[in-house]
Design a protein around this motif. Structure first.
Motif, PDB file in Angstrom:
ATOM      1  N   SER A   1      28.762  66.961  45.043  1.00 27.10           N
ATOM      2  CA  SER A   1      28.637  65.961  46.099  1.00 27.10           C
ATOM      3  C   SER A   1      27.251  66.024  46.711  1.00 27.10           C
ATOM      4  N   GLU A   2      26.851  64.903  47.254  1.00 29.33           N
ATOM      5  CA  GLU A   2      25.529  64.747  47.866  1.00 29.33           C
ATOM      6  C   GLU A   2      24.439  65.218  46.896  1.00 29.33           C
ATOM      7  N   THR A   3      24.504  64.679  45.687  1.00 29.22           N
ATOM      8  CA  THR A   3      23.561  65.079  44.649  1.00 29.22           C
ATOM      9  C   THR A   3      22.135  64.625  44.952  1.00 29.22           C
ATOM     10  N   LYS A   4      22.008  63.481  45.584  1.00 34.09           N
ATOM     11  CA  LYS A   4      20.710  62.865  45.897  1.00 34.09           C
ATOM     12  C   LYS A   4      19.901  62.571  44.628  1.00 34.09           C
ATOM     13  N   LYS A   5      20.571  62.600  43.481  1.00 36.58           N
ATOM     14  CA  LYS A   5      19.889  62.398  42.197  1.00 36.58           C
ATOM     15  C   LYS A   5      20.541  61.268  41.412  1.00 36.58           C
ATOM     16  N   LYS A   6      19.739  60.621  40.585  1.00 41.23           N
ATOM     17  CA  LYS A   6      20.214  59.542  39.729  1.00 41.23           C
ATOM     18  C   LYS A   6      20.910  60.103  38.490  1.00 41.23           C
TER      19      LYS A   6
ATOM     20  N   TYR B   1      18.930  62.080  35.628  1.00 42.62           N
ATOM     21  CA  TYR B   1      18.633  63.481  35.927  1.00 42.62           C
ATOM     22  C   TYR B   1      19.883  64.350  35.774  1.00 42.62           C
ATOM     23  N   LEU B   2      21.004  63.864  36.330  1.00 41.14           N
ATOM     24  CA  LEU B   2      22.237  64.631  36.302  1.00 41.14           C
ATOM     25  C   LEU B   2      22.801  64.800  34.896  1.00 41.14           C
ATOM     26  N   GLU B   3      22.572  63.830  34.023  1.00 39.31           N
ATOM     27  CA  GLU B   3      23.058  63.936  32.640  1.00 39.31           C
ATOM     28  C   GLU B   3      22.424  65.128  31.925  1.00 39.31           C
ATOM     29  N   LYS B   4      21.180  65.426  32.213  1.00 43.19           N
ATOM     30  CA  LYS B   4      20.515  66.576  31.596  1.00 43.19           C
ATOM     31  C   LYS B   4      21.187  67.877  32.029  1.00 43.19           C
ATOM     32  N   ILE B   5      21.557  67.956  33.299  1.00 41.49           N
ATOM     33  CA  ILE B   5      22.233  69.150  33.805  1.00 41.49           C
ATOM     34  C   ILE B   5      23.638  69.240  33.216  1.00 41.49           C
TER      35      ILE B   5
ATOM     36  N   ILE C   1      17.784  58.334  49.162  1.00 42.73           N
ATOM     37  CA  ILE C   1      17.828  59.775  48.890  1.00 42.73           C
ATOM     38  C   ILE C   1      19.050  60.422  49.546  1.00 42.73           C
ATOM     39  N   ALA C   2      20.072  59.621  49.841  1.00 40.66           N
ATOM     40  CA  ALA C   2      21.280  60.150  50.475  1.00 40.66           C
ATOM     41  C   ALA C   2      22.501  59.913  49.585  1.00 40.66           C
ATOM     42  N   GLY C   3      23.430  60.855  49.648  1.00 41.84           N
ATOM     43  CA  GLY C   3      24.695  60.699  48.932  1.00 41.84           C
ATOM     44  C   GLY C   3      24.576  60.996  47.452  1.00 41.84           C
ATOM     45  N   GLY C   4      25.446  60.395  46.708  1.00 39.73           N
ATOM     46  CA  GLY C   4      25.517  60.610  45.270  1.00 39.73           C
ATOM     47  C   GLY C   4      26.625  61.582  44.913  1.00 39.73           C
ATOM     48  N   LEU C   5      27.447  61.206  43.938  1.00 38.13           N
ATOM     49  CA  LEU C   5      28.545  62.042  43.473  1.00 38.13           C
ATOM     50  C   LEU C   5      28.487  62.145  41.959  1.00 38.13           C
ATOM     51  N   ALA C   6      28.901  63.289  41.439  1.00 35.58           N
ATOM     52  CA  ALA C   6      28.975  63.480  39.993  1.00 35.58           C
ATOM     53  C   ALA C   6      30.287  64.173  39.664  1.00 35.58           C
ATOM     54  N   LEU C   7      30.989  63.664  38.674  1.00 33.86           N
ATOM     55  CA  LEU C   7      32.208  64.277  38.185  1.00 33.86           C
ATOM     56  C   LEU C   7      32.039  64.480  36.688  1.00 33.86           C
TER      57      LEU C   7
END
Length: 144
Positions: A20-25, A28-32, A49-55
Motif C-alpha cells: 500500500s501507498e507504493t507511490k510508484k507506477k 516500476y513495480l512489475e520489476k520488483i 506521488i500519493a497512494g498506489g496499491l499493488a497486489l
C-alpha cells in the motif's frame, strides 16, 4: 525497502503480497514483482506521488479482482482446492474529508453477501491516543 521485501519473501514464501501507498507506477513495480517470484498482479496507480496499491500472487492462488478504487482492492480468493472467500486490501484515506465516503464504500462491498471476508491493510484510523505519535493531536471524533 525493496531488499527487506525480497528477504521477507525469500524467508516466508508468501503466495500473496499486498503493498500500500507504493507511490510508484506499474512499470516500476512489475520489476520488483519479478524479483519476488510472483506470477500475477493487479495495480491501482498512484495519484501524483500519493497512494498506489499493488497486489501480487503466485499461480497457486486464484484471485478474481471484483472491484478497486484508489483506497482498496476487493477480490475473491481461493487457494488450490479450498473454498472461496473475499479479501479486501486497504489503504484508508488519511484525509478526514475522504473518510466518510471510504467507510460507505467499504460497508457496501459485503452487505448482500454472507461469505467469509477478510480485510487487510491500513485503515488510517487511530482508535485511542496511545496509538498516535507526532502530527496533529488525537481527534476522538475520528476514532468512532
Amino acid at each position: 525497502m525493496v531488499r527487506a521485501l525480497k528477504n521477507a519473501a525469500f524467508r516466508y514464501k508468501p503466495e500473496i503480497i499486498f503493498l500500500s501507498e507504493t507511490k510508484k507506477k506499474k512499470r516500476y513495480l512489475e520489476k520488483i514483482k519479478m524479483k519476488m517470484k510472483m506470477d500475477e498482479s493487479f495495480y491501482v496507480e498512484p495519484v501524483g506521488i500519493a497512494g498506489g496499491l499493488a497486489l501480487w500472487w503466485t499461480n497457486n492462488v486464484n484471485v478474481d479482482v471484483l472491484n478497486a478504487g484508489k483506497s482498496f482492492i476487493d477480490a475473491k480468493i481461493s487457494f488450490q482446492e479450498e473454498e472461496e472467500y473475499y479479501m479486501t486490501f486497504i489503504y484508508g484515506p488519511p484525509y478526514v474529508d475522504e473518510k466518510q465516503q471510504f467507510w460507505s464504500s467499504l460497508s457496501s462491498l459485503r452487505t448482500s453477501n454472507s461469505e467469509k471476508w477478510c480485510i487487510i491493510g491500513d485503515l488510517n484510523i487511530v482508535a485511542k491516543p496511545e496509538e498516535k505519535q507526532g502530527g496533529l493531536p488525537f481527534d476522538a471524533s475520528q476514532a468512532k
